[in-house]
Design a protein around this motif. Sequence first.
Motif, short mmCIF file in Angstrom:
data_model
loop_
_atom_site.label_atom_id
_atom_site.label_comp_id
_atom_site.label_asym_id
_atom_site.label_seq_id
_atom_site.Cartn_x
_atom_site.Cartn_y
_atom_site.Cartn_z
N UNK A 245 1.19 -0.97 -0.36
CA UNK A 245 0.12 0.46 0.08
C UNK A 245 0.95 1.27 -0.07
N UNK A 246 2.01 0.94 0.87
CA UNK A 246 3.02 2.20 0.30
C UNK A 246 3.30 2.37 -0.53
N UNK A 247 3.26 1.00 -1.45
CA UNK A 247 4.26 1.56 -2.58
C UNK A 247 3.50 2.14 -3.76
N UNK A 248 2.05 2.38 -4.00
CA UNK A 248 0.85 2.73 -4.67
C UNK A 248 0.72 4.11 -4.05
N UNK A 273 7.53 9.75 1.65
CA UNK A 273 7.43 8.73 2.63
C UNK A 273 7.70 9.50 4.08
N UNK A 274 8.76 10.45 4.02
CA UNK A 274 9.22 11.38 4.64
C UNK A 274 7.79 13.13 5.51
N UNK A 275 7.41 12.60 3.71
CA UNK A 275 6.41 13.87 3.91
C UNK A 275 5.09 13.36 5.17
N UNK A 276 5.13 12.40 5.44
CA UNK A 276 3.67 11.82 5.50
C UNK A 276 3.78 12.61 7.34
N UNK A 277 1.82 12.64 7.37
CA UNK A 277 1.76 13.30 8.60
C UNK A 277 2.40 12.36 9.84
N UNK A 278 2.87 12.46 10.94
CA UNK A 278 3.43 11.71 11.35
C UNK A 278 2.06 11.38 12.86
N UNK A 279 1.62 10.19 12.98
CA UNK A 279 0.33 10.17 14.05
C UNK A 279 0.88 9.95 15.68
N UNK A 324 -7.82 4.14 6.55
CA UNK A 324 -6.87 4.64 7.72
C UNK A 324 -6.56 6.21 6.48
N UNK A 325 -6.90 6.59 7.23
CA UNK A 325 -6.86 7.83 6.42
C UNK A 325 -5.25 9.19 6.92
N UNK A 326 -4.59 9.49 5.61
CA UNK A 326 -3.37 9.71 5.74
C UNK A 326 -3.00 11.28 5.37
N UNK A 327 -2.33 11.94 5.64
CA UNK A 327 -2.06 12.85 5.27
C UNK A 327 -0.15 13.04 4.64
N UNK A 328 -0.65 13.72 3.28
CA UNK A 328 1.11 14.29 3.14
C UNK A 328 1.48 15.27 3.27
N UNK A 329 2.30 15.44 3.29
CA UNK A 329 2.69 17.05 4.13
C UNK A 329 3.45 18.06 3.93
N UNK A 446 11.87 3.63 6.13
CA UNK A 446 11.07 4.86 5.98
C UNK A 446 9.28 4.00 6.40
N UNK A 447 9.17 2.92 5.92
CA UNK A 447 7.49 2.43 6.09
C UNK A 447 7.39 2.01 7.61
N UNK A 448 8.74 0.90 7.74
CA UNK A 448 8.44 -0.02 8.86
C UNK A 448 8.22 1.69 10.09
#
Length: 493
Positions: A245-248, A273-279, A324-329, A446-448
């Motif tokens: 899913x992270x690849x997609x 991956x680095x821009x993903x909002x930290x939950x 899940x809902x994710x934000x690419x910031x 990063x994905x881990x």
Amino acid sequence: KSNLSNITVLFGGTGDLAKRKIFPALYHLQKGGDLPQGFALVAVGRRQKNHQQYREYIYSFMEKEADFTIDKEAWEALSQRIYYLPFHFDDPAGYERLKEFLAVLENIYQTQGNRIYYLAVAPEYFGLIVQQLKVHDMDRKENSWRRVVIEKPFGKDLNSARKLNQIITEVFEEKNIYRIDHYLGKEMLQNIMVIRFTNAFFEPIWNSQYIDNIQISSSEQLGVGTRGEYYDQSGALRDMIQNHMMQLLTLTAMEPPIRLDNQSIRDEKIRVLRSLEELSQKTVFENIVRGQYSAGRIDGKPVKGYREEEGVNPASTTETFVAMKMAVENYRWVGVPFYIRTGKRMPVKSTEIVVEFKRPPEVLYFKEYKNLQPNLLVIGIQPKEGAFLRFNAKKPGTIKEIIPVEMDYCQNCQVEQNSPEAYERLIYDVMRGESTLFTRWDEVEYSWKIVDNIERAWRRKAEEILLYPAGERGPQGAMELLQRDNRKWWNIL
Ligand code: BG6
């Protein structure tokens, strides 16, 4: 094609992956004339068999299970080049025998010492095998290439992935390590960048100004089958989100790379991956829904609940569904939610990316017709491969009715357009030394990190897992996740 020549050593030769994916892929490569002249394969497994018995074992499995008819001539041509060597992966004497045998085959097949070590084994053996290859001086040779293919899962969390990576990189250089994420081998994943970056009318509107939200869904009808033991320790977050899913997501959200080489492309994916909002602890619970299937029906037939599956703890709280809902910031995506979901025992098998566009200004038709549908671009990954646009048009013959219509491109709808299987492309790429469709260490890392963060929050505050009957699209909570935002999931394919 001389530099493709190689001997592939397949560890895990009697395993499921070898039979279901690797040999069918090799067979298709052989049939399509893509295997080099100088090629042979040595399968290593624990069961006792001779070469001929092993060939027959693979053949009878494929004959029974494969969804294609085997062409005898192509199979014969491949089968002659398949060999089998039984030994336990922790037995040093086995590696010595392998070494001697490879020297003989290299002479016959003129493969210049090039080798692929394909580790289609349980992850606990990855490190052991790689170390043994080094001990027996098989990991490198002047003027030859030696590559190692590592199947998933690459670790079970960041820590174990790091340890594993350290062991592997002590033996092989990063450029010779091919970490498999088979989704990258799927035709349509390779097509996402092409669609985005070769068309005048997608990229200019591929941002928060025009896009309302993006939904990435991957559903399976299958349950955990015979993999209960592995799966119960893993769950959907590790099994599907961390990798596929992270690849997609990264391919959909990335910036155009500066060049089309593997470093530039993977650099851009990392930036997503680095821009993903930290939950935080709180947002993990607000934005992520976990579910587990209970007994239900698939295609009308009754199926067991997850806790009744073989190898699964009867009180298990492992998730078989995640939404899940994710934000690419970053500048392009600020304010655009990415909704991601995956689950087993869904009503259909499908993987799709749905891009929902914002509504035009609320004047003219949009003032008058309150429920006009938004524009959608759907990228179908499987089973239907293609892309289509949904937009509004007047219903012919009516005075005022407006309906959604579709422009549809399907690349595998006709029988003769059979896309190559993911593994065909991936194995071929390893032979030609092309690593773009494999995951680089920092992508895995990063994905881990993202997944570990979520796991930690779940562990700190264990909640009752939401159950959904097999054959439904996940628990009610998954619907609520979008309803809360005045949106809904699109189930298109
Ligand atoms: C694998 C997972 O990586 O991907 C499986 O371990 C899952 O649990 C599979 O079933 C899905 O792959 P595909 O190609 O069938 O979508």
